[in-house]
Design an enzyme around this catalytic site. Structure first.
Site, short mmCIF file in Angstrom:
data_model
loop_
_atom_site.label_atom_id
_atom_site.label_comp_id
_atom_site.label_asym_id
_atom_site.label_seq_id
_atom_site.Cartn_x
_atom_site.Cartn_y
_atom_site.Cartn_z
N ASP A 96 52.07 26.42 49.21
CA ASP A 96 52.51 27.81 49.24
C ASP A 96 53.49 27.99 50.39
OD1 ASP A 96 51.00 27.95 51.52
OD2 ASP A 96 49.46 29.24 50.69
N SER A 97 54.13 29.16 50.44
CA SER A 97 55.24 29.34 51.38
C SER A 97 54.80 29.71 52.78
CB SER A 97 56.15 30.45 50.87
OG SER A 97 55.49 31.71 50.94
N GLY A 98 53.53 30.11 52.94
CA GLY A 98 53.07 30.64 54.21
C GLY A 98 53.15 32.15 54.28
N PHE A 100 51.69 34.61 52.48
CA PHE A 100 50.42 35.35 52.44
C PHE A 100 49.70 35.27 53.78
CE2 PHE A 100 45.85 35.65 51.71
CZ PHE A 100 45.77 36.87 51.05
N ASP A 150 57.83 35.07 50.38
CA ASP A 150 57.83 36.42 49.82
C ASP A 150 57.03 37.36 50.70
OD1 ASP A 150 55.36 35.18 49.22
OD2 ASP A 150 55.00 36.62 47.62
N GLN A 196 56.71 40.10 42.61
CA GLN A 196 55.91 41.12 43.27
C GLN A 196 56.08 42.45 42.53
OE1 GLN A 196 53.64 40.75 45.52
NE2 GLN A 196 54.04 38.68 46.29
N GLY A 223 50.84 39.05 44.62
CA GLY A 223 50.40 40.40 44.90
C GLY A 223 49.16 40.83 44.15
N ASP A 273 44.93 29.07 41.34
CA ASP A 273 44.29 28.44 42.49
C ASP A 273 43.43 29.47 43.19
OD1 ASP A 273 45.45 29.16 45.51
OD2 ASP A 273 46.70 29.87 43.85
N CYS A 311 25.56 19.76 33.67
CA CYS A 311 26.71 19.26 34.44
C CYS A 311 26.64 17.74 34.61
CB CYS A 311 26.74 19.93 35.81
SG CYS A 311 28.16 19.44 36.83
N CYS A 313 28.41 16.14 37.10
CA CYS A 313 28.95 15.78 38.41
C CYS A 313 28.00 14.87 39.19
CB CYS A 313 29.27 17.04 39.23
SG CYS A 313 27.84 17.81 40.04
N HIS A 342 30.02 20.03 43.04
CA HIS A 342 29.53 20.68 41.82
C HIS A 342 30.42 21.85 41.39
CE1 HIS A 342 27.04 22.47 38.77
NE2 HIS A 342 27.21 23.63 39.40
#
Length: 391
Positions: A96-98, A100, A150, A196, A223, A273, A311, A313, A342
């Site tokens: 990410d761009s930093g 946030f 942004d 945005q 956003g 994410d 599961c 895992c 998990h």
């Protein structure tokens, strides 16, 4: 932009929704979409090794420009051969761009037309982050996918604040695009623009149209996941996703609960994410097919079954709830590792089933069954889109 014309292929459109299944072709491998990306903020998904990330099925992970800029410094990572070599991860990475993180500093920052002046949350040192610096740091980090710098606002925000944010985000996106083309690595790093506009449909449209003119390799919806109700989230997606170029990947930033992942995919989102699954895990809470459980609780002290019988895992195949609870109660790191393994495997299995449902044109049945059974046990209900403010 010819280099990026075929880097994302949509292989199937689900006939009952806007969902689609596709493939991202990156220098470090192919990613099947829709995809959930675990977050490795500081060049590591907390408590896990790259080998364990392979085992849970992670195709691509996210790292954070702001944190790596402060420690150890992007030049150190560049000297190591880039993030992939630095952290021994051989699959794709998105940074990410930093933006946030910088904007979340609130009292420690000052926004100007050129960038953001802020003080480090670590030592109070002063820094000035610009679109060009964000591009330079992400070039040094060497991720496969990088993000424009942004401005992200909290929810709710006044219309005049959001309008100014859209204007600034577009202006910075143009500067990012120029720096990426002139000083970056445009043949190997895909740059995404970030739409945005808060909860205002006309501002979302304006942002999407202005960014589409730059023909980015991909587009993100920013956003959201900033405190708004789920009904606002899906209403904004209903407005925004159709505005994004159909031949480019669409990334919804910061979403990591199964219900909103499902709703986003239904509306045509390809990538997501969130830190939530790993953060929950470190506090002892896990997703299961039978509901959400906090394994630290006394009720599991003599529960010798797995976290989730359904599961596959490593944690569920080898250890009991009672043992994992014991580890967490005595602050053994292994306990946090097992719950993290998990939760990430749970979400990767969920994505595998979701992709299959999209490819087989049975997403409505999958969605109905989820909210009737597994989702109901987890406490999720289908979110109803809320009315958005008129322009």
């Amino acid at each position: 932009m010819g280099r990026w014309d075929g880097w994302f292929t949509v292989e199937h459109h689900e006939v009952h929704s806007h969902a689609r299944a596709g493939r991202l072709h990156t220098p470090h491998g192919v990613v099947e979409t829709p995809v959930f990306m675990p977050v490795g903020t500081q060049a590591a998904v907390k408590t896990l090794s790259p080998h364990e990330l392979h085992q849970v099925g992670a195709q691509i992970i996210l790292s954070n420009t702001y944190h790596l800029y402060l420690r150890p410094g992007s030049q150190v990572v560049a000297e190591a051969g880039g993030l992939h070599r630095f952290m021994a991860w051989d699959r794709p990475i998105l940074t990410d761009s930093g933006g946030f993180q910088v904007f979340s500093l609130a009292a420690l920052r000052q926004v100007t037309g050129d960038g953001v002046r802020f003080r480090s949350h670590l030592d109070g040192s002063e820094h000035f982050f610009t679109p060009e610096l964000s591009m330079a740091v992400q070039r040094d980090l060497g991720a496969d996918i990088i993000m424009c710098f942004d401005e992200c606002l909290a929810y709710p925000a006044r219309r005049d604040e959001v309008e100014a944010s859209v204007e600034r985000t577009t202006r910075w996106a143009r500067r990012c695009h120029r720096a990426w083309q002139e000083d970056g690595d445009p043949d190997r790093q895909a740059l995404f623009g970030i739409v945005q506009g808060g909860a205002y449909p006309d501002l979302r449209r304006r942002s999407a149209e202005e960014l589409a003119e730059l023909d980015f390799p991909g587009y993100a919806v920013g956003g959201l996941s900033v405190g708004e109700p789920a009904g606002v989230t899906v209403a904004v997606l209903d407005v925004t996703v159709p505005l994004l170029p159909a031949g480019r990947p669409r990334y919804l930033m910061g979403v990591g609960t199964p219900d909103l992942i499902l709703e986003a995919v239904w509306r045509g989102i390809d990538m997501m994410d969130c830190v939530l699954p790993t953060r929950m895990a470190r506090h002892g809470t896990v997703y299961t097919s039978q509901g959400r459980i906090t394994v630290r609780n006394a009720a599991y002290a003599r529960d010798f079954g797995p976290l989730d019988p359904a599961c596959d895992c490593y944690a569920c195949r080898h250890f009991s709830r009672a043992y994992i609870r014991h580890l967490l109660k005595v602050n053994e790191t292994l306990g946090m590792r097992l719950t993290t393994i998990h939760n990430l495997r749970y979400l990767q299995r969920f994505m595998e089933r979701l992709r299959q449902a999209v490819r087989e044109d049975r997403l409505p049945e999958f969605r109905a069954a989820f909210y009737r059974e597994e989702g109901a046990a987890l406490g999720f209900r289908p979110p109803e889109p809320e009315p958005l403010p008129a322009g």
